[in-house]
Design a protein around this motif. Structure first.
Motif, short mmCIF file in Angstrom:
data_model
loop_
_atom_site.label_atom_id
_atom_site.label_comp_id
_atom_site.label_asym_id
_atom_site.label_seq_id
_atom_site.Cartn_x
_atom_site.Cartn_y
_atom_site.Cartn_z
N HIS B 216 0.88 -1.22 -0.05
CA HIS B 216 0.10 0.10 0.02
C HIS B 216 0.80 1.19 0.03
CE1 HIS B 216 0.53 1.04 4.34
NE2 HIS B 216 0.36 0.06 4.41
N ASP B 217 0.24 2.17 -0.33
CA ASP B 217 1.03 3.79 -0.38
C ASP B 217 1.34 3.99 1.03
OD1 ASP B 217 0.98 6.40 -2.40
OD2 ASP B 217 0.76 6.63 -0.09
N PRO B 218 2.55 4.43 1.18
CA PRO B 218 3.14 4.57 2.70
C PRO B 218 2.27 5.50 3.39
CG PRO B 218 5.00 4.89 0.97
CD PRO B 218 3.50 4.65 0.25
N SER B 219 1.64 6.66 2.83
CA SER B 219 0.86 7.57 3.26
C SER B 219 -0.64 7.20 3.92
CB SER B 219 0.49 8.98 2.63
OG SER B 219 -0.30 8.44 1.50
N LYS B 220 -0.81 5.98 3.74
CA LYS B 220 -2.02 5.50 3.94
C LYS B 220 -2.15 4.38 5.14
CE LYS B 220 -4.04 7.11 0.06
NZ LYS B 220 -4.94 8.09 0.71
N THR B 221 -0.97 4.42 5.81
CA THR B 221 -0.63 3.48 7.06
C THR B 221 -1.75 3.48 7.99
OG1 THR B 221 1.60 3.45 6.58
CG2 THR B 221 0.95 3.02 8.82
N ILE B 222 -2.01 4.71 8.38
CA ILE B 222 -2.82 4.78 9.66
C ILE B 222 -4.32 4.84 9.21
CG2 ILE B 222 -4.00 6.67 11.38
CD1 ILE B 222 -1.21 5.57 12.14
N GLU B 223 -4.56 5.24 7.83
CA GLU B 223 -6.04 5.07 7.22
C GLU B 223 -6.29 3.52 7.18
OE1 GLU B 223 -6.24 7.42 3.85
OE2 GLU B 223 -8.01 6.31 3.18
N ILE B 224 -5.40 2.70 6.78
CA ILE B 224 -5.72 1.39 6.61
C ILE B 224 -5.85 0.42 7.97
CG2 ILE B 224 -4.46 -0.92 5.90
CD1 ILE B 224 -3.54 0.55 3.25
N LEU B 225 -5.02 0.85 9.00
CA LEU B 225 -5.24 0.28 10.25
C LEU B 225 -6.54 0.82 10.91
CD1 LEU B 225 -1.57 1.14 11.69
CD2 LEU B 225 -2.42 -1.16 11.07
N ARG B 226 -7.11 1.95 10.50
CA ARG B 226 -8.21 2.50 11.27
C ARG B 226 -9.25 1.58 10.42
NH1 ARG B 226 -7.90 7.83 9.98
NH2 ARG B 226 -6.62 8.23 11.79
N LEU B 227 -9.01 1.25 9.50
CA LEU B 227 -10.22 0.43 8.60
C LEU B 227 -10.13 -0.95 8.94
CD1 LEU B 227 -9.95 1.79 4.90
CD2 LEU B 227 -11.99 1.65 6.30
N ALA B 228 -8.82 -1.86 9.57
CA ALA B 228 -8.74 -3.07 9.85
C ALA B 228 -10.08 -2.95 11.18
CB ALA B 228 -7.53 -3.13 10.39
N THR B 229 -9.93 -2.12 11.72
CA THR B 229 -10.84 -1.97 13.07
C THR B 229 -12.25 -1.52 12.78
OG1 THR B 229 -8.92 -2.02 14.67
CG2 THR B 229 -11.12 -1.38 15.46
N ASP B 230 -12.42 -0.67 12.05
CA ASP B 230 -13.70 -0.26 11.69
C ASP B 230 -14.51 -1.09 10.70
OD1 ASP B 230 -13.88 2.10 13.07
OD2 ASP B 230 -13.04 3.33 11.48
N THR B 231 -13.55 -2.17 10.05
CA THR B 231 -14.54 -3.12 9.36
C THR B 231 -14.84 -4.32 10.19
OG1 THR B 231 -12.47 -4.17 8.70
CG2 THR B 231 -13.59 -2.66 7.19
N GLY B 232 -14.28 -4.44 11.50
CA GLY B 232 -14.59 -5.52 12.36
C GLY B 232 -13.39 -6.56 12.40
N LEU B 233 -12.60 -6.43 11.15
CA LEU B 233 -11.55 -7.60 11.18
C LEU B 233 -10.50 -7.63 12.20
CD1 LEU B 233 -10.92 -7.04 7.16
CD2 LEU B 233 -11.29 -9.29 8.43
N PHE B 234 -10.18 -6.40 12.66
CA PHE B 234 -9.33 -6.66 13.87
C PHE B 234 -9.92 -5.99 15.06
CE2 PHE B 234 -5.67 -5.43 16.46
CZ PHE B 234 -4.87 -6.39 16.44
N PRO B 235 -10.65 -6.85 15.64
CA PRO B 235 -11.33 -6.14 17.14
C PRO B 235 -10.48 -5.67 18.00
CG PRO B 235 -11.56 -8.57 16.86
CD PRO B 235 -10.85 -8.19 15.76
N LEU B 236 -10.78 -4.81 18.94
CA LEU B 236 -9.94 -4.24 19.96
C LEU B 236 -10.46 -4.73 21.38
CD1 LEU B 236 -9.19 -0.83 18.61
CD2 LEU B 236 -7.86 -2.76 18.43
N TYR B 237 -9.85 -5.60 22.10
CA TYR B 237 -10.39 -6.13 23.40
C TYR B 237 -9.49 -6.39 24.30
CZ TYR B 237 -9.22 -10.81 21.03
OH TYR B 237 -8.44 -11.71 20.58
N GLU B 238 -9.92 -6.64 25.51
CA GLU B 238 -8.89 -7.18 26.55
C GLU B 238 -9.57 -8.12 27.49
OE1 GLU B 238 -7.99 -3.33 28.57
OE2 GLU B 238 -10.05 -3.07 29.49
N ILE B 239 -8.74 -8.93 27.99
CA ILE B 239 -8.91 -10.10 28.83
C ILE B 239 -8.19 -10.19 30.17
CG2 ILE B 239 -9.41 -12.79 29.12
CD1 ILE B 239 -9.59 -12.58 25.90
N GLU B 240 -8.67 -10.05 31.06
CA GLU B 240 -7.85 -10.05 32.32
C GLU B 240 -8.09 -11.36 33.22
OE1 GLU B 240 -7.96 -6.28 34.88
OE2 GLU B 240 -9.07 -5.42 33.09
N ASN B 241 -6.74 -11.85 33.76
CA ASN B 241 -6.65 -13.22 34.52
C ASN B 241 -7.45 -14.26 33.80
OD1 ASN B 241 -5.44 -11.67 36.64
ND2 ASN B 241 -7.53 -10.65 36.99
N GLY B 242 -7.43 -14.28 32.17
CA GLY B 242 -8.06 -15.43 31.63
C GLY B 242 -9.67 -15.64 31.97
#
Lengths: 105, 299
Positions: B216-242
């Motif tokens: 991808h174009d170097p300038s699109k780095t953050i834009e693509i990363l944002r899409l990874a989560t905004d499409t649901g492909l890379f969900p952001l979560y946390e799990i404590e103590n299993g």
């Protein structure tokens, strides 16, 4: 350094500053201060880092800004010695204050 | 942790990361949040190679180069030594996806099982980028790499899904395991700070785009990363103590973007558009994930 150090230890922290990676640049970002709202998003996302956050009172006041109250905030400045011209700042700037032009060498 | 080092740079410019690489953004901010009382161990990979081309280094904190497989083991040793000396330091291990989900996995699993007070950061660019874009366990389904080539015999690319490494680490019942994305900057910062404040083994899986391998174009780095989560492909979560029952999804897009938007910006997925079934399959995977886990959204 002429002799290889024992264990290949590099005793001087951060001496990669001697590599001026600005020579890599094909496109060059230019900040237009009269549009810049000093949000620091470019500084935040610069991978080098080649965007400096200047918190100097004199610089803050003397740098143009679209609105007078913004002059209380730190100013961003591009360090062209290291900027590789990736264009993340240009792409992420929320007010299009950064222009991205072909580098002339 | 009380002092704020955000205006200081512990990661120097002049490193050889490709223009537009996301990894130095991640590293730069983790070091800012950790501050100067930090020792880093770094598995072999892009980050290690380009930040320490002898006789120069980009690191302004003590840093150790570790082989591909044992960054976590070395971090464990450093932590045990500082503990024996009565010193309180942040011990951080950095590994790419190859050095974490594949080659370094047993050392990582051992380190967390022994309960070392180490923060392990996986910067995941989803293939062995340093050696020339070979597939790893973290490469997603449908991605082209040089060892999951696309052609008549295999029109898909990588045929296996991505290893759910954060969940695997959480299954070790460690105090903290989470996924993060630098494009969701406040969430990312919050998770790094939280991880640093917890005693014991912590694991952070951070997505990191690669201009060369993702094509991808170097300038699109953050834009693509944002899409990874905004499409649901890379969900952001946390799990404590299993505690999977109380896992927390920390960000949910108000309106999910279709996966095409993420895929079409990257050359590694270009072939998927030849058959609409492929894109549909990925969309179905995302929808199923959110149908199953969406209830854990807890901002």
């Amino acid at each position: 350094m002429e002799v290889i150090t024992r264990g290949a230890v590099i005793p001087e922290p951060g001496n990669s500053v001697e590599n001026k990676t600005g020579t890599w640049r094909v496109f060059k970002p230019i900040i237009h201060y009269e549009k810049c709202i000093r949000c620091l998003i470019c500084w935040q996302f610069c991978p080098e880092p080649a965007i400096l956050k200047i918190d100097d009172e004199k610089v803050k006041k003397e740098t143009p800004a679209p609105k007078e109250p913004l002059k209380r905030l730190p100013v961003v400045e591009i360090d062209y010695d290291y900027c590789k011209g990736c264009g993340i700042c240009y792409n992420e700037c929320p007010v299009n204050a950064i222009e991205f032009v072909k580098e002339e060498k | 942790m009380s002092e704020n080092y955000e205006n200081m740079e512990f990661f120097a410019p002049g490193h050889g990361m490709c223009a537009g690489c996301a990894a130095p953004i991640i590293v730069r901010w983790i070091l800012k949040l950790a501050g100067p009382n930090t020792i880093v161990t770094n598995a072999t990979g892009c980050l290690e190679v380009v930040t320490t081309a002898y006789p120069r280094t980009s690191w302004r904190v003590p840093w150790l180069h570790i082989a591909f497989e044992n960054a976590a083991a070395a971090a464990a040793g450093v932590e045990a030594a500082t503990r024996a000396k009565g010193e309180k330091l942040n011990i951080i291990a950095f590994g790419g996806d190859g050095g974490t989900v594949d080659i370094g996995f047993q050392a990582l699993s051992g380190m967390v099982e022994r309960g070392h007070n180490v923060l392990y950061i996986l910067y995941d660019n989803e293939a062995y980028m340093n050696t020339g874009i070979q597939r790893s366990g973290a490469t997603p389904w449908g991605a082209w790499t040089t060892t999951s080539k696309v052609g008549n015999a295999n029109p898909i690319g990588k045929m296996r899904p991505k290893k759910p490494i954060a969940k695997i680490l959480a299954a070790h019942d460690i105090p903290y395991a989470a996924t993060a994305n630098p494009a969701f900057f406040q969430d990312f910062k919050k998770k790094v700070k939280k991880a640093l404040s917890i005693e014991g083994p912590k694991f952070l899986h951070v997505l990191s785009s690669c201009t060369t391998g993702w094509r991808h174009d170097p300038s699109k780095t953050i834009e693509i990363l944002r899409l990874a989560t905004d499409t649901g492909l890379f969900p952001l979560y946390e799990i404590e103590n299993g505690d999977f029952e109380n896992m927390r999804i920390t960000y949910k897009p108000k309106k999910f973007k279709p996966v095409e938007e993420y895929l079409k910006m990257q050359g590694r997925f270009r072939h998927l558009f030849k058959n609409p079934e492929y894109v549909k399959k990925l969309q179905r995977d995302v929808d199923e994930w959110w149908a199953k886990y969406g209830k854990y959204y807890c901002p």
